[in-house]
Design an enzyme around this catalytic site. Sequence first.
Site, PDB file in Angstrom:
ATOM      1  N   GLY A 185      19.338  22.674  46.946  1.00  0.00           N
ATOM      2  CA  GLY A 185      19.987  23.260  45.781  1.00  0.00           C
ATOM      3  C   GLY A 185      21.504  23.255  45.857  1.00  0.00           C
ATOM      4  O   GLY A 185      22.176  23.922  45.075  1.00  0.00           O
ATOM      5  N   GLU A 189      12.770  29.015  51.650  1.00  0.00           N
ATOM      6  CA  GLU A 189      12.965  30.201  50.805  1.00  0.00           C
ATOM      7  C   GLU A 189      11.942  31.280  51.140  1.00  0.00           C
ATOM      8  O   GLU A 189      12.234  32.476  51.072  1.00  0.00           O
ATOM      9  CB  GLU A 189      12.921  29.795  49.319  1.00  0.00           C
ATOM     10  CG  GLU A 189      14.183  29.039  48.935  1.00  0.00           C
ATOM     11  CD  GLU A 189      14.005  28.012  47.840  1.00  0.00           C
ATOM     12  OE1 GLU A 189      13.005  28.049  47.102  1.00  0.00           O
ATOM     13  OE2 GLU A 189      14.897  27.143  47.727  1.00  0.00           O
ATOM     14  N   ASN A 227       8.585  20.634  43.619  1.00  0.00           N
ATOM     15  CA  ASN A 227       8.456  22.074  43.849  1.00  0.00           C
ATOM     16  C   ASN A 227       9.231  22.786  42.746  1.00  0.00           C
ATOM     17  O   ASN A 227      10.458  22.789  42.759  1.00  0.00           O
ATOM     18  CB  ASN A 227       9.017  22.414  45.234  1.00  0.00           C
ATOM     19  CG  ASN A 227       8.976  23.916  45.517  1.00  0.00           C
ATOM     20  OD1 ASN A 227       8.393  24.677  44.745  1.00  0.00           O
ATOM     21  ND2 ASN A 227       9.591  24.327  46.614  1.00  0.00           N
ATOM     22  N   SER A 261      18.217  18.237  47.453  1.00  0.00           N
ATOM     23  CA  SER A 261      19.101  17.553  46.494  1.00  0.00           C
ATOM     24  C   SER A 261      18.723  16.095  46.261  1.00  0.00           C
ATOM     25  O   SER A 261      19.592  15.231  46.113  1.00  0.00           O
ATOM     26  CB  SER A 261      20.567  17.677  46.938  1.00  0.00           C
ATOM     27  OG  SER A 261      20.957  19.041  46.938  1.00  0.00           O
ATOM     28  N   GLU A 277      13.219  19.622  55.295  1.00  0.00           N
ATOM     29  CA  GLU A 277      14.162  20.050  54.269  1.00  0.00           C
ATOM     30  C   GLU A 277      15.312  20.804  54.934  1.00  0.00           C
ATOM     31  O   GLU A 277      15.174  22.004  55.226  1.00  0.00           O
ATOM     32  CB  GLU A 277      13.483  20.980  53.266  1.00  0.00           C
ATOM     33  CG  GLU A 277      12.340  20.339  52.511  1.00  0.00           C
ATOM     34  CD  GLU A 277      12.075  21.045  51.197  1.00  0.00           C
ATOM     35  OE1 GLU A 277      12.230  20.408  50.164  1.00  0.00           O
ATOM     36  OE2 GLU A 277      11.744  22.250  51.215  1.00  0.00           O
ATOM     37  N   HIS A 296       8.145  26.980  53.426  1.00  0.00           N
ATOM     38  CA  HIS A 296       9.388  26.623  52.732  1.00  0.00           C
ATOM     39  C   HIS A 296      10.499  27.571  53.187  1.00  0.00           C
ATOM     40  O   HIS A 296      10.263  28.759  53.402  1.00  0.00           O
ATOM     41  CB  HIS A 296       9.195  26.706  51.214  1.00  0.00           C
ATOM     42  CG  HIS A 296      10.337  26.071  50.477  1.00  0.00           C
ATOM     43  ND1 HIS A 296      11.530  26.733  50.288  1.00  0.00           N
ATOM     44  CD2 HIS A 296      10.488  24.840  49.941  1.00  0.00           C
ATOM     45  CE1 HIS A 296      12.366  25.915  49.654  1.00  0.00           C
ATOM     46  NE2 HIS A 296      11.754  24.761  49.434  1.00  0.00           N
ATOM     47  N   LYS A 318       9.373  25.929  42.162  1.00  0.00           N
ATOM     48  CA  LYS A 318       9.868  27.262  42.565  1.00  0.00           C
ATOM     49  C   LYS A 318       9.585  28.266  41.430  1.00  0.00           C
ATOM     50  O   LYS A 318       8.519  28.208  40.833  1.00  0.00           O
ATOM     51  CB  LYS A 318      11.349  27.173  42.937  1.00  0.00           C
ATOM     52  CG  LYS A 318      11.604  26.037  43.956  1.00  0.00           C
ATOM     53  CD  LYS A 318      12.975  25.993  44.516  1.00  0.00           C
ATOM     54  CE  LYS A 318      13.077  24.851  45.517  1.00  0.00           C
ATOM     55  NZ  LYS A 318      14.344  24.796  46.219  1.00  0.00           N
TER      56      LYS A 318
END
Length: 254
Positions: free
Chosen positions: A176, A100, A11, A216, A170, A98, A13
């Site tokens: 991240g 985000e 991904n 990660s 996730e 996701h 992003k």
Amino acid sequence: MAPTRPLFAANWKMHKDPVETREFLDAFLTRHGARDGATVVFFPPAISLQAFGESVAGRADVEFGVQDVHEETHGAHTGAISASMAPATGATWGLAGHSERRTEFGDDDATVGAKLSRLFEAGLQPILCVGETLEEREAGRLEEVLRRQVTGALDSIGAARREDLVYAYEPVWAIGTGRTATPADAAEAHAIARRCIADSTNEQDAANAILLYGGSVKPSNIDDLLAAEGVDGVLVGGASLEPASFAAICAGEG
Ligand code: 13P
């Protein structure tokens, strides 16, 4: 083509314009050798889909898709793209849910469900992303959150399609942050997620479902994560931006 295990997904992003996409693929494709049975899928930004498709033409070992689509099929939605626009670029996959998108753009479970429906209607293979925040985990709400996210999305899509869904667990606290779930954490959460999937589908579909881990992931932890019970592959952010790093992940090299 039906997705296979292990599944390695990248991904990107909001990284890599069309020029950077071509440069990445020039370097990645020479390193990436076909690995028996694996599926490799990239999610570049929408503006780079066309460049991606042109660069991987003729490479059946690399697939790609959209990071997000609008929950409607077309219309006055400035800045958005619809699922039906993606196949013209060669894209065959799509992400939905996701974390985000959920936190920055307010995608709730009903919206995520609608997006899954649009992806299926466009002939794309969706991945439903689920995962808890650190606060939710520490409050002992892991199962409740996963159940709400899985059930909320699956309730919106037709029963016949549920068996075709791919999932990604996730944990938000591992995205991240450099803080990876241990293989034991991943195995535990995957078992819970699979139970939630079984309750919305059936035992057989849940056992067959491809369930990725994301958060990660890097070359140094890929082997341990892939060895964890119930982990069928990975969804990689930061470590997928560098050709050698993602090629090492796809090769399963520790
Ligand atoms: P990182 O690998 O950068 O933690 O991102 C994970 C992710 O969000 C993939 O969708």
